[in-house]
Design a protein around this motif. Structure first.
Motif, mmCIF file in Angstrom:
data_model
loop_
_atom_site.group_PDB
_atom_site.id
_atom_site.type_symbol
_atom_site.label_atom_id
_atom_site.label_comp_id
_atom_site.label_asym_id
_atom_site.label_seq_id
_atom_site.Cartn_x
_atom_site.Cartn_y
_atom_site.Cartn_z
ATOM 1 N N HIS A 1 0.816 -1.103 -0.046
ATOM 2 C CA HIS A 1 -0.168 -0.027 -0.077
ATOM 3 C C HIS A 1 0.782 1.299 0.104
ATOM 4 N N PHE A 2 0.495 2.096 -0.739
ATOM 5 C CA PHE A 2 1.042 3.451 -0.769
ATOM 6 C C PHE A 2 0.323 4.368 0.162
ATOM 7 N N LEU B 1 -1.001 6.151 3.563
ATOM 8 C CA LEU B 1 -1.754 5.332 4.540
ATOM 9 C C LEU B 1 -0.877 5.184 5.737
ATOM 10 N N GLY C 1 -13.290 1.923 -1.288
ATOM 11 C CA GLY C 1 -12.194 2.192 -2.121
ATOM 12 C C GLY C 1 -10.926 2.743 -1.572
ATOM 13 N N VAL C 2 -10.923 2.901 -0.381
ATOM 14 C CA VAL C 2 -9.717 3.622 0.081
ATOM 15 C C VAL C 2 -8.633 2.405 0.840
ATOM 16 N N GLY C 3 -9.116 1.230 0.679
ATOM 17 C CA GLY C 3 -7.900 0.183 0.859
ATOM 18 C C GLY C 3 -8.336 -0.307 2.234
ATOM 19 N N LYS C 4 -9.633 -0.541 2.468
ATOM 20 C CA LYS C 4 -9.662 -1.122 4.031
ATOM 21 C C LYS C 4 -9.729 -2.633 3.910
ATOM 22 N N THR C 5 -10.444 -3.252 2.754
ATOM 23 C CA THR C 5 -10.284 -4.656 2.860
ATOM 24 C C THR C 5 -9.041 -5.026 2.257
ATOM 25 N N SER C 6 -8.097 -4.334 1.347
ATOM 26 C CA SER C 6 -6.894 -4.801 1.091
ATOM 27 C C SER C 6 -5.789 -4.726 2.164
ATOM 28 N N TYR D 1 -8.618 9.786 -0.524
ATOM 29 C CA TYR D 1 -7.158 10.294 -1.246
ATOM 30 C C TYR D 1 -7.365 11.335 -2.110
ATOM 31 N N HIS E 1 0.839 0.719 -8.044
ATOM 32 C CA HIS E 1 -0.194 -0.568 -7.527
ATOM 33 C C HIS E 1 -1.202 -0.899 -8.488
ATOM 34 N N LYS F 1 -0.947 -4.264 -10.921
ATOM 35 C CA LYS F 1 -2.027 -5.320 -10.659
ATOM 36 C C LYS F 1 -2.809 -5.430 -11.862
ATOM 37 N N VAL G 1 -10.131 4.502 -4.836
ATOM 38 C CA VAL G 1 -9.780 4.310 -5.962
ATOM 39 C C VAL G 1 -10.168 3.115 -6.714
ATOM 40 N N ARG G 2 -11.565 2.686 -6.270
ATOM 41 C CA ARG G 2 -12.241 1.661 -6.767
ATOM 42 C C ARG G 2 -12.518 1.774 -8.053
ATOM 43 N N GLU H 1 -9.332 1.807 -10.523
ATOM 44 C CA GLU H 1 -8.873 0.602 -10.794
ATOM 45 C C GLU H 1 -9.847 0.074 -11.858
HETATM 46 P P1 ADP Z 1 -12.358 -0.946 0.661
HETATM 47 O O1 ADP Z 1 -12.284 -2.177 1.455
HETATM 48 O O2 ADP Z 1 -12.002 0.332 1.428
HETATM 49 O O3 ADP Z 1 -13.624 -0.665 0.130
HETATM 50 P P2 ADP Z 1 -10.609 -1.942 -1.155
HETATM 51 O O4 ADP Z 1 -9.495 -2.510 0.014
HETATM 52 O O5 ADP Z 1 -11.333 -2.702 -1.714
HETATM 53 O O6 ADP Z 1 -11.438 -0.836 -0.523
HETATM 54 O O7 ADP Z 1 -9.828 -1.160 -2.267
HETATM 55 C C1 ADP Z 1 -9.855 -1.017 -3.546
HETATM 56 C C2 ADP Z 1 -8.727 -1.231 -4.527
HETATM 57 O O8 ADP Z 1 -7.808 -0.255 -4.242
HETATM 58 C C3 ADP Z 1 -7.868 -2.754 -3.994
HETATM 59 O O9 ADP Z 1 -7.477 -3.154 -5.078
HETATM 60 C C4 ADP Z 1 -6.782 -1.642 -3.135
HETATM 61 O O10 ADP Z 1 -5.681 -2.737 -3.420
HETATM 62 C C5 ADP Z 1 -6.373 -0.801 -4.115
HETATM 63 N N1 ADP Z 1 -6.003 0.255 -2.965
HETATM 64 C C6 ADP Z 1 -6.441 1.117 -2.041
HETATM 65 N N2 ADP Z 1 -5.639 1.899 -1.180
HETATM 66 C C7 ADP Z 1 -4.615 1.595 -1.742
HETATM 67 C C8 ADP Z 1 -3.224 2.140 -1.597
HETATM 68 N N3 ADP Z 1 -3.019 3.022 -0.367
HETATM 69 N N4 ADP Z 1 -2.046 1.435 -1.923
HETATM 70 C C9 ADP Z 1 -2.267 0.573 -3.018
HETATM 71 N N5 ADP Z 1 -3.606 0.208 -3.464
HETATM 72 C C10 ADP Z 1 -4.757 0.691 -2.783
#
Ligand code: ADP
Length: 808
Positions: A331-332, A334, A366-371, A501, A513, A517, A549-550, A553
């Motif tokens: 992750h970038f 955060l 889309g801010v990367g919570k799950t990831s 973001y 990223h 991907k 960033v959903r 992506e």
């Molecule tokens: P959320 O769970 O918050 O809705 P996701 O985890 O599904 O968001 O994130 C959506 C996509 O954006 C994923 O592919 C995730 O890897 C990517 N992503 C989000 N934030 C970052 C980050 N800071 N650095 C790299 N990838 C990110």
């Protein structure tokens, strides 16, 4: 001894009976082997004399003397002698009367005995009425007992014998008859012979017969039980054999199924309680007939339980350095989030036994919570399983249904563990803020038990029915907002917030990223698709309007697909996406930031709102129409928002003159305020100044600046109160091409938290009174008569860079 008595005695041949007694008036046959006995029979036949039949006390004695013989015997007549092969004979005799043995006068070549008839004297006086009644009772009893006896010994002759008894009124005879025909011990037979009194004899016989009947009944019931067991076992064996053959025909291996389960259970190294329960189920399964519904329920149950990781774990890695590397790789930015996670790990490193910490990642989609949750699992070397809680409103979703229900399944927790395959995975509970609840039970309550480290050591799923230890599971939850998370759940979790973001961050994330991907996913090499930074910027600005960033992506994915197509079908070596040609790949631009909201218009104001999906720009429109002072509010507004519109209206009426509006405007005018996108529910007080500005603009006809956006609550007297979510709102403003943002004075300190790029791109104007808002938002100020100016409303700043309205 008197002379006449002596005359009754006679000396006749005698025969010692072994295990047998012969009674008067009975015709029976038996075999005789002893030479002495055969001689006696022959003597009796040839001399035409009766023979004295008397039982010997011990049947093993070969040549009995006087002492080995009983005293009472029967004088009988030999009816027939039949020679048998060998030396023995079969003889038929008929008893005549009871006789007493006085003496044995001879023992060779046969026994000869001096005997005397004995008989119960037939005295008419003794045959009183009572005596006959007693005889009658004994006879009836005998009849009943013999009837029962006949039932228990199903011989053909039994019913004939019964007839015989019924036709007689002689108790003594009946006793003799029964004694002759029922198998009894020699002692008992002799005791019947010894008894001369008829009624007593029959009573004695009845007692013996009752005992015999009871024994027979007992025997029969034992027999029946044995038989039942036998037939059940035989039936089972027969059925099982049938099943085996059927399964063989079907190509299934039936016997191995049970054995297979047993082996799996033994191999699985289960906790004792679990093993016992599963073995019980296997035994139960074994008894099920082939193809039964119950059988498949049990099979399903066993399969699920055997798949569960009762004891399996992965070795956890609690190493802050290694974890940091993984989190940074994935992750970038955060930074704050990563730091919080690493702190969490550091604590774990120092206190490994500290359990029950639960992280809740909160932020827009889309801010990367799950990831980041997934990265955590990777960093800690735990397996990962995800549970989507959005829309779950049934407790059974969490806890499962009882296995007896048709199609029953374990709940999501147990299913996730099955998926993970270890008992210490990281369970990601997605969208915990979207849990529902209804009459089918409260899933939040079930979750509470799951998350509570005090209780989750013995979590019971309704389907599994066995306690499962969840205490080694690491729970990470995600949510868009904490406001809808049930309070007790929220209390148990450590909330980590993730913000929207900025475009610059999005660019970095996309470059480093998302794009790599997507390239990989679409089978493209880096050299095959080049995307310039400007092209990415263009995608961010013109194709997405989101906090995370959903969608970006997804757009990059679309770009990759188009590139793949160009390479495969058009034979291109490399595709270059630039700012100018993105439109050819992604289609017409969806957003035009520069045009949007930039024009100055009457009655149209840019409000800023915060929602669970991040900040958004929310336009408010106001129009004035002839009417009677009504305020109409539309656009799916909540109560709080409506009330804040009324407050704004009241304030305007109170300041009508200063605002250059006729004081009695409300008498002939209605104001209608509308928020577009009526399908989206809106609520909260923070649109107060927005509504107020729109109304003033509509009433005065002065246009509102299109590049200004605002947020703030308004009071009846025009004070501006602070609001929340400033960071998200300001990013929304930037995304929408706004230059100036009006914020409540009290929120000025929050500006610190806002990203530097955002802060430098926007001009923030803190205000504490609506008049200041109007001064900045309206193209020019209303022309009020100086004489109409009122007092400075309280709450107004005395001085400041922003001129209050009345100073204009
Ligand atoms: P959320 O769970 O918050 O809705 P996701 O985890 O599904 O968001 O994130 C959506 C996509 O954006 C994923 O592919 C995730 O890897 C990517 N992503 C989000 N934030 C970052 C980050 N800071 N650095 C790299 N990838 C990110």
């Amino acid at each position: 001894m008197p002379e006449e008595e002596k005359t009754n005695r006679q000396t006749i041949p005698a025969l010692a009976l072994r295990g047998l007694a012969v009674y008067p008036k009975m015709l029976i046959h038996f075999d005789v082997g002893r030479e002495m006995s055969i001689n006696a029979l022959e003597e009796s036949m040839t001399s035409n004399r009766p023979i004295f039949l008397v039982a010997q006390k011990d049947i093993r004695v070969e040549n009995p003397g006087r002492d080995q013989l009983f005293t009472i015997g029967t004088v009988s007549v030999v009816r027939q002698i039949l020679r048998l092969p060998g030396k023995s004979v079969r003889v038929m005799v008929e008893g005549q009367y009871r006789a007493k043995l006085w003496d044995l006068v001879q023992t060779d070549p046969y026994l000869a005995a001096e005997v005397e008839q004995v008989e119960f004297p037939k005295d008419p006086e003794l045959e009183s009425k009572g005596n006959t009644l007693r005889a009658e009772a004994a006879i009836r009893q005998a009849y009943e007992l013999f009837d029962r006896y006949a039932e228990l010994t199903p011989k053909n002759t039994a019913s004939e014998m019964l007839m015989n008894i019924m036709s007689s009124e002689d108790a003594g005879y009946i006793a003799d008859f029964i004694a002759q025909n029922v198998s009894m011990r020699v002692m008992d037979k002799q005791s019947i012979l010894d008894e001369l009194r008829p009624v007593q004899r029959l009573n004695k016989m009845n007692r013996l017969l009752r005992r015999e009947v009871e024994i027979l009944e007992m025997e029969q019931s034992i027999q029946r039980r044995v038989q039942e067991n036998m037939s059940q076992n035989q039936k089972d064996a027969f059925l099982r054999e049938q099943v085996r053959v059927i399964q063989e025909e079907l190509g299934e291996d039936g016997e191995n199924e049970i054995a297979g389960y047993r082996r799996q259970i033994a191999d699985a190294k289960l906790p004792e309680e679990v093993e016992a329960k599963l073995l019980k189920e296997v035994i139960h399964l074994e008894k099920q007939p082939f193809g039964s519904a119950e059988g498949s329920v049990i099979r399903n149950y066993l399969d699920v339980c055997l798949e569960l990781p009762w004891t399996k774990t992965t070795k956890e890695r609690v190493n802050v350095q290694a974890a940091r590397k993984i989190l940074d790789d994935d992750h970038f930015g955060l930074d704050k989030v990563k730091d919080r996670i690493l702190e969490f790990l550091a604590v774990k490193q120092l206190a490994p036994d500290l359990k029950g910490q639960i992280i809740c990642l909160v932020g827009p989609p889309g801010v990367g919570k799950t990831s980041i949750g997934m990265s955590m699992a990777r960093a800690m070397n735990r397996k990962l399983a995800r549970i989507a809680l959005g829309g779950v409103h049934d407790e059974a979703d969490i806890r499962g249904h009882r296995k007896t229900y048709v199609g029953a399944m374990p709940g999501r927790i147990i299913n996730a563990l099955r998926q993970a395959g270890t008992r210490n995975p990281l369970l990601l509970l997605d969208e915990i803020d979207k849990l529902g609840s209804d009459m089918r039970g409260d899933p939040a309550a079930a979750l509470l038990e799951v998350l509570d480290s005090e209780q989750n050591g013995t979590f019971r799923d309704h389907f599994v029915e066995l306690p499962f230890d969840l205490s080694d599971v690491l729970f990470v939850t995600t949510a868009n907002t904490t406001s809808t998370i049930p309070k007790p759940l929220l209390d148990r979790m450590e909330v980590i917030e993730l913000a929207s973001y900025t475009d610059e961050e999005k660019l970095q994330i996309a470059k480093n990223h998302l794009l790599p991907k997507q390239l990989k996913r679409h089978g493209l090499k880096k050299s095959q698709l080049r995307v310039t930074d400007d092209a990415i910027r263009e995608s961010i600005v013109s194709y997405t309007r989101e906090s995370g960033v959903r969608i970006l992506e997804r757009e990059l994915g679309a770009l990759c697909r188009k590139a793949a197509m160009a390479i495969v079908s058009d034979g291109a070596k490399q595709v270059r996406a630039t700012r100018d040609n993105v439109e050819t790949y992604l289609g017409p631009r969806k957003y035009h930031p520069e045009k949007n909201g930039m024009e100055n218009q009457v009655g149209l104001v840019n409000g800023l709102a915060w929602t669970s999906v991040g900040g958004t720009l929310l336009e408010a429109e106001a129009n004035v129409i002839p009417g009677s002072g009504k305020v109409e509010l539309t656009g799916n507004l909540g109560n709080v928002m409506k009330e804040s519109a009324r407050a704004a209206f009241t304030y305007i009426r109170s300041r009508a003159v200063q605002l250059g509006v006729p004081a009695d405007f409300y008498k002939e005018k209605d104001i209608h305020v509308h928020f577009p996108e009526g399908a989206v529910p809106k609520d909260g007080p923070s649109a107060g100044i927005t509504i107020c500005t729109a109304m003033v603009s509509a009433l005065t006809g002065i246009p509102v600046r299109g590049d200004v956006a605002m947020t703030g609550e308004v009071t009846l007297r025009g004070r501006v109160l602070p609001i929340g979510g400033l960071r998200e709102k300001s990013m929304a403003a930037l995304r929408n091409g706004i230059h100036t943002v009006i914020i409540p004075q009290e929120n000025a300190s929050d500006l610190e938290e806002i990203d530097q790029t955002v802060r430098s791109a926007l001009q923030f104007i803190p205000v504490s009174h609506v008049d200041q808002v109007l001064a900045h938002a309206l193209e020019h100020l209303p022309l009020a008569e100086p004489s109409d100016l009122g007092e400075i409303p309280s709450g107004m700043p005395e001085a400041g860079t922003h001129a209050p309205l009345h100073q204009a």
